[in-house]
Design a protein around this motif. Structure first.
Motif, PDB file in Angstrom:
ATOM      1  N   CYS A  80       0.844  -1.198   0.000  1.00  0.00           N
ATOM      2  CA  CYS A  80       0.000   0.000   0.000  1.00  0.00           C
ATOM      3  C   CYS A  80       0.882   1.251   0.000  1.00  0.00           C
ATOM      4  O   CYS A  80       0.569   2.238  -0.663  1.00  0.00           O
ATOM      5  N   CYS A 224      -6.026   2.305  -0.922  1.00  0.00           N
ATOM      6  CA  CYS A 224      -4.683   1.870  -1.324  1.00  0.00           C
ATOM      7  C   CYS A 224      -4.630   1.830  -2.852  1.00  0.00           C
ATOM      8  O   CYS A 224      -5.645   1.558  -3.493  1.00  0.00           O
ATOM      9  N   THR A 227      -4.883  -3.401  -4.927  1.00  0.00           N
ATOM     10  CA  THR A 227      -5.518  -4.323  -3.994  1.00  0.00           C
ATOM     11  C   THR A 227      -5.622  -5.711  -4.613  1.00  0.00           C
ATOM     12  O   THR A 227      -5.523  -5.899  -5.828  1.00  0.00           O
ATOM     13  N   ALA A 289      -2.468   6.160  -1.763  1.00  0.00           N
ATOM     14  CA  ALA A 289      -2.041   5.445  -0.553  1.00  0.00           C
ATOM     15  C   ALA A 289      -2.369   6.216   0.713  1.00  0.00           C
ATOM     16  O   ALA A 289      -2.023   7.390   0.845  1.00  0.00           O
TER      17      ALA A 289
END
Length: 327
Positions: A80, A224, A227, A289
């Protein structure tokens, strides 16, 4: 089941500065034939009467400060962005439109409008009690996610739209979801919501009224960049394309490490940071992020909120996850 598209990176949205000094105006039912709310929508839409959003035993309201760390935490945090600064994706004004995800509180008399969806097979049908002048994330001209959120405090239901566009007497949107705030019921497995993870957005927002009251008693919402193609409960939908276990799945819960010293932050920021230690934040969408979601309000101190950027991804860990489900 169709794969829901990966959302673009979240950008700072913006808030109309109205100089309010107290709770925002609550929308009420419009006169017959009127397609708007009786009162102009305000940036952080009204009081909830101290009601608890979802039951006390709901995952959003569960204390996870004592939960074990997931074995894959370090790798998932790194993917992330371990060096990425926490970014408060909310505040007062940015380029003249709402900075954050606004919400509106209405009552049972609010007029309902039809809604049509691009992803109708994973959306709850209308009508929705959302005024046609309800505040839109990023403002009326936004090209971003354009979330619209309404809480009916009488029916105690939450209505959320993604990529929402008002018409003359109806809404069109990418997707829509309705949540009973007195229930622990989840969306059907594999369904999106107005959020990529199939989660509600509203309970994960940092709200000014809670911060100024001195406590946030629920988990928050975070994004993030990349993923996993999977999700963990209470999430119900994936929005990633990779299967690498170093990628966090939707629904992963990040928690601020107990060892992080928060004593040097302002009292208001300490409220947020204590919540992140106790309840954590759910991964709910693909985006920049460690962008922390919140509701816009003209009373935020943007300079103070910026101090959250002193924290980085490495200050967080992921609590032990359940079984990762597929798309």
């Amino acid at each position: 089941m169709r794969t829901f598209p990966i959302r673009p990176l979240m950008i700072a949205s913006v808030l109309l500065a109205i100089g309010c000094s107290g709770a925002s105006t609550v929308a009420t039912a419009p006169p017959p034939g009127d397609t708007t709310s009786s009162n102009p929508p305000q940036p952080s839409g009204g009081a909830l009467g101290n009601k608890l959003v979802f039951p006390a035993d709901n995952p959003w309201n569960r204390d996870v400060s004592g939960d074990p760390v997931d074995p894959g935490s370090t790798a998932m945090v790194a993917s992330c962005g371990a060096t990425a600064a926490v970014h408060p994706d909310f505040g007062t004004v940015y380029n003249g439109a709402p900075n954050g995800i606004p919400y509106l509180v209405v009552h049972s008399g609010q007029q309902k409008f039809p809604a049509t969806f691009d992803y109708a097979d994973e959306s709850d049908p209308g009508p929705y009690p959302i005024p046609l002048d309800a505040p839109i994330e990023g403002g009326p001209a936004s090209t971003g996610d354009r979330h619209v959120i309404v809480v009916d405090v009488d029916a105690w239901k939450l209505y959320e739209l993604y990529d929402a566009h008002p018409g003359s007497a109806s809404w069109t949107a990418g997707s829509g979801a309705v949540f009973d705030l007195s229930s622990d019921a989840l969306r059907p497995a594999g369904w999106t919501s107005a959020d990529a993870a199939g989660l509600p957005i509203f309970p994960g927002l940092v709200r000014y009224d809670e911060v100024v009251a001195g406590a946030i008693n629920h988990a928050l919402r975070v994004t993030c960049p990349h993923t996993r193609k999977g999700y963990v409960s209470p999430a119900r939908h994936q929005a990633g394309s990779g299967t690498d276990p170093s990628l966090p799945p939707m629904g992963a819960r990040f928690r601020l490490k107990a060892s992080v010293d928060i004593s040097g932050y302002s009292p208001q920021l300490q409220v947020i940071l204590k919540a992140l230690k106790k309840y954590g934040m759910f991964l709910a969408d693909n985006g920049s992020a460690f962008y922390l979601s919140g509701a816009p309000d003209s009373r935020w101190n943007d300079d103070d909120l910026h101090n959250l950027s002193k924290l980085h991804g490495s200050d967080f860990e992921i609590v032990q996850m359940g079984t990762v489900s597929g798309p």
